[in-house]
Design an enzyme around this catalytic site. Structure first.
Site, mmCIF file in Angstrom:
data_model
loop_
_atom_site.group_PDB
_atom_site.id
_atom_site.type_symbol
_atom_site.label_atom_id
_atom_site.label_comp_id
_atom_site.label_asym_id
_atom_site.label_seq_id
_atom_site.Cartn_x
_atom_site.Cartn_y
_atom_site.Cartn_z
ATOM 1 N N ASP A 146 21.074 44.072 34.615
ATOM 2 C CA ASP A 146 20.652 44.610 35.958
ATOM 3 C C ASP A 146 19.520 43.473 36.430
ATOM 4 O O ASP A 146 19.545 43.286 37.640
ATOM 5 C CB ASP A 146 20.280 45.988 36.052
ATOM 6 N N LYS A 152 22.334 55.210 30.537
ATOM 7 C CA LYS A 152 21.600 53.999 30.369
ATOM 8 C C LYS A 152 20.584 54.121 29.252
ATOM 9 O O LYS A 152 20.423 53.073 28.627
ATOM 10 C CB LYS A 152 21.004 53.179 31.655
ATOM 11 N N THR A 190 7.823 59.861 43.759
ATOM 12 C CA THR A 190 7.022 60.536 42.744
ATOM 13 C C THR A 190 6.039 59.455 42.177
ATOM 14 O O THR A 190 6.445 58.458 41.397
ATOM 15 C CB THR A 190 7.723 60.865 41.639
HETATM 16 P P1 NAP Z 1 17.693 56.519 39.757
HETATM 17 O O1 NAP Z 1 17.458 56.221 38.532
HETATM 18 O O2 NAP Z 1 18.448 57.952 39.991
HETATM 19 O O3 NAP Z 1 16.272 56.568 40.521
HETATM 20 C C1 NAP Z 1 16.518 56.897 42.167
HETATM 21 C C2 NAP Z 1 15.364 56.343 42.713
HETATM 22 O O4 NAP Z 1 15.477 56.437 44.166
HETATM 23 C C3 NAP Z 1 13.942 57.014 41.946
HETATM 24 O O5 NAP Z 1 12.975 56.006 42.260
HETATM 25 C C4 NAP Z 1 13.874 57.996 43.265
HETATM 26 O O6 NAP Z 1 12.259 58.252 43.489
HETATM 27 C C5 NAP Z 1 14.264 57.471 44.639
HETATM 28 N N1 NAP Z 1 14.627 58.373 45.529
HETATM 29 C C6 NAP Z 1 15.854 58.941 45.625
HETATM 30 N N2 NAP Z 1 15.895 59.754 46.810
HETATM 31 C C7 NAP Z 1 14.795 59.594 47.481
HETATM 32 C C8 NAP Z 1 14.370 59.941 48.812
HETATM 33 N N3 NAP Z 1 15.051 60.823 49.501
HETATM 34 N N4 NAP Z 1 13.035 59.345 49.126
HETATM 35 C C9 NAP Z 1 12.439 58.461 48.486
HETATM 36 N N5 NAP Z 1 13.111 58.039 47.267
HETATM 37 C C10 NAP Z 1 14.230 58.500 46.817
HETATM 38 O O7 NAP Z 1 18.888 55.497 40.329
HETATM 39 P P2 NAP Z 1 19.087 54.151 39.998
HETATM 40 O O8 NAP Z 1 19.904 54.127 39.279
HETATM 41 O O9 NAP Z 1 17.745 53.598 39.947
HETATM 42 O O10 NAP Z 1 19.782 53.412 41.540
HETATM 43 C C11 NAP Z 1 19.045 53.344 42.861
HETATM 44 C C12 NAP Z 1 19.628 52.930 43.831
HETATM 45 O O11 NAP Z 1 20.163 51.479 43.603
HETATM 46 C C13 NAP Z 1 21.141 53.498 44.070
HETATM 47 O O12 NAP Z 1 21.372 53.427 45.248
HETATM 48 C C14 NAP Z 1 22.097 52.658 43.483
HETATM 49 O O13 NAP Z 1 23.304 52.713 43.904
HETATM 50 C C15 NAP Z 1 21.384 50.997 43.727
HETATM 51 N N6 NAP Z 1 21.864 50.300 42.477
HETATM 52 C C16 NAP Z 1 22.473 49.117 42.952
HETATM 53 C C17 NAP Z 1 22.974 47.949 41.771
HETATM 54 C C18 NAP Z 1 23.458 47.235 42.492
HETATM 55 O O14 NAP Z 1 24.321 46.281 41.470
HETATM 56 N N7 NAP Z 1 23.415 46.803 43.524
HETATM 57 C C19 NAP Z 1 22.489 48.437 40.596
HETATM 58 C C20 NAP Z 1 22.245 49.715 40.074
HETATM 59 C C21 NAP Z 1 21.688 50.553 41.022
HETATM 60 P P3 NAP Z 1 11.780 59.752 42.455
HETATM 61 O O15 NAP Z 1 11.526 59.222 41.230
HETATM 62 O O16 NAP Z 1 10.673 60.298 43.396
HETATM 63 O O17 NAP Z 1 12.866 60.677 42.469
#
Ligand code: NAP
Length: 282
Positions: free
Chosen positions: A106, A70, A154
């Site tokens: 988004d 992205k 983090t």
């Molecule tokens: P990303 O950029 O990889 O970010 C992941 C986030 O989750 C970071 O803030 C990370 O924290 C945190 N995290 C991961 N594992 C963790 C744990 N064990 N404990 C606490 N925090 C944790 O992913 P993203 O694109 O933002 O997506 C995040 C979620 O949103 C996913 O589940 C995705 O499926 C969902 N999502 C949904 C939609 C929708 O349309 N409904 C759209 C986009 C995303 P750190 O910074 O500390 O690593």
């Protein structure tokens, strides 16, 4: 029917095989009798530039962009709309006469999903867990007219995002680690991936969720541990399907100029989620 006039929309990401977007968009194209097809392509970072050049040469209409591209994709675009510029990431591209323009649907998609359930969201205190791609988009959108606190594992990433929003929107934003007081909070949003894996613990338990609105962006499973706790607390619980549909509906309008039927999109996804346990494939 796919024929010689069919227009292509493609998803770029890695991995993409679990994506529900092809199901959702192809159902919506069919419903509106539009001769488009939506396919998913697993693409490496170093090939993104070639994809955009090839797409211009072939007359491909547009793209969705997902993890992990992205931000990287922005290098290869000719223009950005103001939301993509603000958020600093692109999830949708439209190619028009050799110009590739990036959008981000988004944040607005999440707002629409939230407001569909609770009415206008304005002047609220909102706690957002997560400072990744989804957290960024949602925090930028909601901080426009609400007070936002970003909580992230983090903490340095939460701090960076809070400062970026403060500078760009000229508004107060707080940040914290995951251990955060929820006393005065109106709305809690999980924008982390916590809840996707079997055995994940909820970020907050029911005693912290009374009288709150709780939204989880995770949609596999639809009922996450956090939403289970919200229901125990009799709080309003909103799953991630709404955001998935509305970010898609906004992209659909950008590509085709046509408003899709969100009910058709929702039903197409629910059918897949019911037919098989998608969580096993993630
Ligand atoms: P990303 O950029 O990889 O970010 C992941 C986030 O989750 C970071 O803030 C990370 O924290 C945190 N995290 C991961 N594992 C963790 C744990 N064990 N404990 C606490 N925090 C944790 O992913 P993203 O694109 O933002 O997506 C995040 C979620 O949103 C996913 O589940 C995705 O499926 C969902 N999502 C949904 C939609 C929708 O349309 N409904 C759209 C986009 C995303 P750190 O910074 O500390 O690593």
């Amino acid at each position: 029917m796919i024929d010689a006039s069919t227009k292509l929309i493609a998803l770029l990401g890695k991995p993409v095989r679990h994506s529900l977007s092809p199901i959702m968009h192809n159902a919506a194209f069919k419903d509106k009798d539009l001769n488009y097809v939506y396919l998913a392509f697993e693409v490496d970072k170093e090939n993104l530039g070639k994809v955009i050049e090839g797409a211009k040469a072939m007359g491909i209409v547009g793209f969705n962009v997902t993890i992990p591209h992205k931000i990287e994709i922005m290098k290869y675009l000719d223009k950005l709309d103001k939301e993509a510029e603000l958020i600093g990431a692109v999830n949708t591209i439209k190619i028009n006469k050799d110009i590739a323009k990036g959008y981000n649907t988004d944040g607005l998609g999440a707002r629409k999903a939230l407001e569909e359930k609770v009415g206008e969201v304005k002047d609220k205190k909102i706690l957002i867990f997560g400072a990744g791609g989804a957290g960024r988009a949602v925090a930028f959108e909601l901080a426009k007219n609400n007070f936002v606190i970003i909580a992230n594992r983090t903490i340095e990433k939460a701090k960076q995002l809070a400062e970026e929003i403060k500078n760009k929107l000229n508004t107060e934003v707080e940040y914290s680690g995951l251990n955060v007081d929820t006393e005065d909070i109106d709305i809690i949003i999980n924008a982390t991936s916590v809840g996707m894996k079997k055995g994940d613990k909820p970020l907050l338990t029911a005693d912290k969720l009374k009288n709150k609105i709780v939204m989880d962006l995770v949609y596999t499973p639809l009922e996450t541990p956090l939403l289970k706790e919200a229901k125990k607390a009799n709080a309003i619980a909103i799953d991630g399907l709404g955001m998935l549909i509305y970010q898609g509906a906004l992209a659909f309008k950008i590509w085709t100029g046509v408003e899709p039927n969100v009910k058709v999109m929702r039903e197409a996804i629910l059918k897949v989620l019911e037919d098989k346990d998608v969580t096993k494939e993630l």
